[in-house]
Each structure stands twice: as C-alpha cells, then as structure tokens.
Design an enzyme around this catalytic site. Structure first.
Site, PDB file in Angstrom:
ATOM      1  N   ASP A  56      61.026  47.571 -12.868  1.00 15.74           N
ATOM      2  CA  ASP A  56      59.800  48.295 -12.512  1.00 15.74           C
ATOM      3  C   ASP A  56      59.084  47.550 -11.397  1.00 15.74           C
ATOM      4  O   ASP A  56      58.867  46.330 -11.487  1.00 15.74           O
ATOM      5  CB  ASP A  56      58.887  48.423 -13.730  1.00 15.74           C
ATOM      6  CG  ASP A  56      57.765  49.425 -13.493  1.00 15.74           C
ATOM      7  OD1 ASP A  56      57.984  50.400 -12.757  1.00 15.74           O
ATOM      8  OD2 ASP A  56      56.659  49.232 -14.036  1.00 15.74           O
ATOM      9  N   HIS A  63      47.044  51.523  -5.843  1.00 13.53           N
ATOM     10  CA  HIS A  63      47.012  51.148  -7.253  1.00 13.53           C
ATOM     11  C   HIS A  63      46.778  49.649  -7.418  1.00 13.53           C
ATOM     12  O   HIS A  63      45.930  49.227  -8.225  1.00 13.53           O
ATOM     13  CB  HIS A  63      48.327  51.552  -7.927  1.00 13.53           C
ATOM     14  CG  HIS A  63      48.469  51.058  -9.335  1.00 13.53           C
ATOM     15  ND1 HIS A  63      47.700  51.515 -10.369  1.00 13.53           N
ATOM     16  CD2 HIS A  63      49.309  50.124  -9.874  1.00 13.53           C
ATOM     17  CE1 HIS A  63      48.045  50.905 -11.500  1.00 13.53           C
ATOM     18  NE2 HIS A  63      49.021  50.063 -11.209  1.00 13.53           N
ATOM     19  N   GLU A 130      51.734  55.870 -16.875  1.00 12.78           N
ATOM     20  CA  GLU A 130      51.821  55.484 -15.470  1.00 12.78           C
ATOM     21  C   GLU A 130      52.693  56.502 -14.739  1.00 12.78           C
ATOM     22  O   GLU A 130      53.860  56.704 -15.098  1.00 12.78           O
ATOM     23  CB  GLU A 130      52.401  54.075 -15.301  1.00 12.78           C
ATOM     24  CG  GLU A 130      51.426  52.987 -15.718  1.00 12.78           C
ATOM     25  CD  GLU A 130      51.896  51.588 -15.379  1.00 12.78           C
ATOM     26  OE1 GLU A 130      51.068  50.674 -15.365  1.00 12.78           O
ATOM     27  OE2 GLU A 130      53.110  51.420 -15.129  1.00 12.78           O
ATOM     28  N   GLU A 132      55.060  57.590 -12.166  1.00 11.95           N
ATOM     29  CA  GLU A 132      56.025  56.886 -11.338  1.00 11.95           C
ATOM     30  C   GLU A 132      57.189  57.807 -10.952  1.00 11.95           C
ATOM     31  O   GLU A 132      57.348  58.897 -11.498  1.00 11.95           O
ATOM     32  CB  GLU A 132      56.581  55.651 -12.054  1.00 11.95           C
ATOM     33  CG  GLU A 132      55.534  54.616 -12.426  1.00 11.95           C
ATOM     34  CD  GLU A 132      56.130  53.263 -12.746  1.00 11.95           C
ATOM     35  OE1 GLU A 132      57.244  52.954 -12.232  1.00 11.95           O
ATOM     36  OE2 GLU A 132      55.499  52.502 -13.493  1.00 11.95           O
ATOM     37  N   ASP A 164      55.967  55.323 -17.197  1.00 15.54           N
ATOM     38  CA  ASP A 164      56.137  53.988 -17.779  1.00 15.54           C
ATOM     39  C   ASP A 164      54.924  53.699 -18.665  1.00 15.54           C
ATOM     40  O   ASP A 164      53.916  53.160 -18.200  1.00 15.54           O
ATOM     41  CB  ASP A 164      56.280  52.941 -16.670  1.00 15.54           C
ATOM     42  CG  ASP A 164      56.728  51.599 -17.208  1.00 15.54           C
ATOM     43  OD1 ASP A 164      57.469  51.577 -18.202  1.00 15.54           O
ATOM     44  OD2 ASP A 164      56.331  50.573 -16.635  1.00 15.54           O
ATOM     45  N   ARG A 168      47.429  48.648 -22.512  1.00 18.70           N
ATOM     46  CA  ARG A 168      46.599  47.810 -21.647  1.00 18.70           C
ATOM     47  C   ARG A 168      45.978  46.626 -22.363  1.00 18.70           C
ATOM     48  O   ARG A 168      45.836  45.541 -21.772  1.00 18.70           O
ATOM     49  CB  ARG A 168      45.497  48.671 -21.017  1.00 18.70           C
ATOM     50  CG  ARG A 168      45.999  49.816 -20.153  1.00 18.70           C
ATOM     51  CD  ARG A 168      46.843  49.342 -18.998  1.00 18.70           C
ATOM     52  NE  ARG A 168      47.223  50.451 -18.118  1.00 18.70           N
ATOM     53  CZ  ARG A 168      48.068  50.344 -17.110  1.00 18.70           C
ATOM     54  NH1 ARG A 168      48.648  49.182 -16.851  1.00 18.70           N
ATOM     55  NH2 ARG A 168      48.371  51.395 -16.358  1.00 18.70           N
ATOM     56  N   GLN A 171      48.651  44.089 -22.983  1.00 17.42           N
ATOM     57  CA  GLN A 171      49.007  43.511 -21.687  1.00 17.42           C
ATOM     58  C   GLN A 171      47.977  42.484 -21.230  1.00 17.42           C
ATOM     59  O   GLN A 171      48.336  41.423 -20.709  1.00 17.42           O
ATOM     60  CB  GLN A 171      49.126  44.627 -20.645  1.00 17.42           C
ATOM     61  CG  GLN A 171      49.547  44.158 -19.263  1.00 17.42           C
ATOM     62  CD  GLN A 171      49.742  45.333 -18.300  1.00 17.42           C
ATOM     63  OE1 GLN A 171      49.651  46.489 -18.681  1.00 17.42           O
ATOM     64  NE2 GLN A 171      50.009  45.025 -17.048  1.00 17.42           N
ATOM     65  N   TYR A 175      49.917  38.803 -20.591  1.00 13.53           N
ATOM     66  CA  TYR A 175      50.632  38.812 -19.307  1.00 13.53           C
ATOM     67  C   TYR A 175      50.604  37.484 -18.559  1.00 13.53           C
ATOM     68  O   TYR A 175      51.449  37.237 -17.683  1.00 13.53           O
ATOM     69  CB  TYR A 175      50.125  39.938 -18.404  1.00 13.53           C
ATOM     70  CG  TYR A 175      48.893  39.626 -17.592  1.00 13.53           C
ATOM     71  CD1 TYR A 175      48.994  39.257 -16.251  1.00 13.53           C
ATOM     72  CD2 TYR A 175      47.623  39.691 -18.156  1.00 13.53           C
ATOM     73  CE1 TYR A 175      47.876  38.975 -15.497  1.00 13.53           C
ATOM     74  CE2 TYR A 175      46.504  39.406 -17.411  1.00 13.53           C
ATOM     75  CZ  TYR A 175      46.623  39.054 -16.085  1.00 13.53           C
ATOM     76  OH  TYR A 175      45.502  38.774 -15.355  1.00 13.53           O
ATOM     77  N   LYS A 184      54.909  46.677 -22.339  1.00 14.73           N
ATOM     78  CA  LYS A 184      55.720  47.565 -21.514  1.00 14.73           C
ATOM     79  C   LYS A 184      57.091  47.878 -22.113  1.00 14.73           C
ATOM     80  O   LYS A 184      57.835  48.672 -21.541  1.00 14.73           O
ATOM     81  CB  LYS A 184      55.943  46.916 -20.137  1.00 14.73           C
ATOM     82  CG  LYS A 184      54.701  46.844 -19.269  1.00 14.73           C
ATOM     83  CD  LYS A 184      54.397  48.200 -18.690  1.00 14.73           C
ATOM     84  CE  LYS A 184      53.385  48.088 -17.563  1.00 14.73           C
ATOM     85  NZ  LYS A 184      53.200  49.376 -16.872  1.00 14.73           N
ATOM     86  N   THR A 188      59.709  53.958 -21.975  1.00 14.94           N
ATOM     87  CA  THR A 188      59.622  54.467 -20.611  1.00 14.94           C
ATOM     88  C   THR A 188      60.343  55.810 -20.599  1.00 14.94           C
ATOM     89  O   THR A 188      61.515  55.882 -20.963  1.00 14.94           O
ATOM     90  CB  THR A 188      60.283  53.517 -19.603  1.00 14.94           C
ATOM     91  OG1 THR A 188      59.614  52.252 -19.622  1.00 14.94           O
ATOM     92  CG2 THR A 188      60.245  54.091 -18.195  1.00 14.94           C
ATOM     93  N   THR A 282      53.261  52.519 -10.333  1.00 18.19           N
ATOM     94  CA  THR A 282      52.260  53.585 -10.420  1.00 18.19           C
ATOM     95  C   THR A 282      51.902  54.108  -9.036  1.00 18.19           C
ATOM     96  O   THR A 282      51.639  53.343  -8.115  1.00 18.19           O
ATOM     97  CB  THR A 282      50.996  53.073 -11.125  1.00 18.19           C
ATOM     98  OG1 THR A 282      51.367  52.529 -12.392  1.00 18.19           O
ATOM     99  CG2 THR A 282      49.990  54.190 -11.327  1.00 18.19           C
ATOM    100  N   GLU A 296      42.905  53.496 -14.120  1.00 16.65           N
ATOM    101  CA  GLU A 296      42.192  53.784 -12.883  1.00 16.65           C
ATOM    102  C   GLU A 296      41.255  54.977 -13.039  1.00 16.65           C
ATOM    103  O   GLU A 296      40.117  54.949 -12.559  1.00 16.65           O
ATOM    104  CB  GLU A 296      43.178  54.056 -11.754  1.00 16.65           C
ATOM    105  CG  GLU A 296      43.984  52.861 -11.293  1.00 16.65           C
ATOM    106  CD  GLU A 296      44.996  53.244 -10.240  1.00 16.65           C
ATOM    107  OE1 GLU A 296      44.683  53.144  -9.033  1.00 16.65           O
ATOM    108  OE2 GLU A 296      46.116  53.645 -10.614  1.00 16.65           O
TER     109      GLU A 296
END
Length: 351
Positions: A56, A63, A130, A132, A164, A168, A171, A175, A184, A188, A282, A296
């Site tokens: 990914d 973004h 997301e 994509e 995907d 949040r 994450q 992360y 993640k 997907t 994204t 967003e």
C-alpha cells in the site's frame, strides 16, 4: 497476467472483435452463445487473481498534506522524504477480499482519551474507509533485478477499485516507529473487475506535477500522465433506504504514478510477482467533497458528515454501515466501468 503485454493486447482485441455488433460468429450461433455468455444475474464474482503480495502506497499529496496538518501542523505536514519517493508499506495479502465480503470491526489497543498515555483493550471506535485504486503486476522481475521506468508500463496489467479499511485509533497508538500494523491488517476490499491498461489508454491525462525537488533520475518519467477516473464512495446505514455519496474524487489527483510506485518498489531488487496487488493510497482532491476517507471528511472528528437527506450523520463508520466504492472513466458517448467495491461493517468479536 504473466504472459505479458503482447498477449494481453491480442486477447483483448480478439474478445472485442468477437463481441462487436459487426461480428456474426457469436451473434448468429444460439448454441455457442448459450455456452459462452452467462447472464450477470446468475454470476457470482470471485477474486480476480490470487493475491500473493500486497503493498500500500501513500501517493496523494492532498491526502498526505491533510493528514500531516492534522497531526503535525501545516508547516510540517509532509515528512522530509515524501517529495523524494513514493512512500509505502507492506500490507497483509491474506486479508485482501473481494467485493461483498463483510468486514468485522477490529479490536486492539487504543488510548481511551486524547491525553491518555496508557492504552486499554477494546473494539476500534474510529473505523474508516480509504478510497484507493489497486493495480496488478505481471510479468514481473527476477530477484535481484529491477524494473526500469521504460519497462514499467509493460509490467502493469490493470487497475481495480480498492477500499483499504483502517482503524484510526489503533493506528494512532501503534504506528510509531514502524508504521501501521493491526490498524491495517484486518481487511482490504477490492472489486472483482480488473480494467486493463489498454482499456484505460484513452483516458490518460498529460501530467506535470509541481515536483520540487525533481525526482531522482530512476523515478523520472519522459511521458508523465495520470488517468481520468471518476471515483465515488457511498455509505448506507442500517436505517437508510439507499447509499449517500460522501466522496467524489478522481485518480488524476495522484502525485506519484503507478509506474513510479512499481519502479521504486523493485529498485532494491525486490521480485515483483504476477500475483502482487499494489494500492495507490488514499485518493483525495482539493475540495471538501473530494476527500478520500472519513478522517479527512470529519477532519479528525471536529465536524459531522451528513449522509444526504437521510437525517443521519457520521464522523466514523458504524456497525451495519455498507460502504460502496464505484468508479468509471467517461468517454465520448461511452463509459469504462469498474463495477462495485463494497463491504459491510460487522460488530467486533470481543475477547
């Protein structure tokens, strides 16, 4: 996919000829038509290819700037490497699923409050989509070799819609320093329809990004282009009669191209097999209705997203929400469609 571009092109041209209105060999043979053509209502769509590997990327400047602004401020929105290379990470191939597969809300470690420093364990509260586009690779390269820019197009078979899914809050905690993991790996979704690059050729847009600094020579394209592909995300809650569009974006907003992503991925000598699917990252435009994820759209939870005239609002996804990605390239009097890429958010399995 592993046969290479000459075979892809020959097969597509033959299929177009057989199905054209001016070709009688199929039209006038009812027995052959009964064997060769199946009504769409009777078809169950499956994965278009085996996903041996999945990568990914993070290639929309809009973004990346928006997310960076939320968490680091406008002056430090982009990390120092972002304008030099297509940022990416290795995803989880085993959880790439075909459109229509339900997705369970993940559980994991999250911070219970914005100021907390000790995590708790529980279901994700900030589940996101997301928007994509993925692409399939073939024939690929041998381990130790690299795919050069002049050969990149001959190693991209076609493109497919992708969602995907992202957790949040999981994450945010996990992360640093190595990037997303559990946030993640739980799902997907890709569409079942792969549109070949030959079919997309009429929709190329000359593209000259404001590259400052210019990419290193191995990433430079002599004929830079993106694709004019309209993309939409609709959400339908359990109490809604139809989906409402929350995002209307376009693939042309991407900064790094699929060719640049592929070349950078293989430059170390990484072997790109024909089963690999790569995600664009994204896809966000410059306007509020062109943002490619709930993070967003709700601007990190500071505003509500209205779901049309349904009376419902969202900041992040609820259990029972159906999320559907659609897309098409518009020609003069015709469209090249990508079908649907859909999934329903299911309640978490609590331990």
């Amino acid at each position: 996919m592993g046969a290479g571009r000459p075979v892809w092109t020959e097969f597509r041209n033959t299929l177009k000829k057989v199905l054209s209105k001016d070709e009688s060999s199929l039209q006038n043979n009812s027995g052959l038509k009964a064997k060769a053509l199946i009504p769409l209502r009777d078809v169950t769509m499956h994965m278009p290819a085996r996903i041996g590997d999945y990568t990914d990327f993070y290639s929309s400047r809009n973004h990346a700037t928006n997310v960076g602004t939320m968490f680091r401020g406008k002056d430090n929105a982009l990390q120092p490497n972002w304008l030099h290379l297509p940022v990416g990470y290795h995803g989880r191939a085993s959880s790439v699923v075909v459109s229509g597969t339900p997705i369970k809300r993940p559980v994991g470690q999250i911070l219970p409050t914005p100021t907390a420093t000790v995590p708790v364990f529980g279901p994700c509260k900030l589940m996101d989509f997301e928007l994509e586009m993925g692409f399939f690779v073939g024939p690929g390269n041998a381990l130790g070799d690299a795919i050069k820019m002049e050969d990149a197009a001959d190693n991209i078979f076609g493109m497919v819609l992708m969602n995907d899914w992202s957790a949040r809050d999981i994450q945010k905690w996990e992360y640093v320093p190595l990037g997303p993991f559990g946030a993640k790996n739980f799902g997907t979704t890709i569409g079942a329809w792969v549109v070949t690059m030959d079919a997309l050729a009429p929709f190329r847009l000359p593209y000259t990004p404001k590259e400052d600094p210019a990419p290193l020579p191995y990433l430079q394209e002599k004929d830079s282009y993106q694709f004019d592909i309209n993309m939409f995300v609709g959400i339908q809650g359990q109490n809604m009669s139809k989906p409402e569009i929350v995002s209307k974006s376009n693939f042309k907003h991407m900064y790094w191209s699929p060719r640049q992503q592929l070349v950078h991925h293989s430059v170390t000598g990484c072997n790109m097999s024909l089963e690999i699917s790569s995600g664009s990252g994204t896809i966000s435009g410059t306007e509020d209705d062109q943002l490619g994820c709930m993070l967003e759209l709700c601007w990190k939870g500071t505003r509500e997203v209205k779901l049309g005239d349904s009376g419902e609002v969202r900041k992040f996804l609820k259990d029972g929400d159906d999320v559907t990605v659609t897309g098409y390239a518009q020609g003069m009097g015709y469209r090249v469609g990508f079908g649907n890429c859909s999934g329903r958010v299911m309640p978490a399995n609590l331990l």
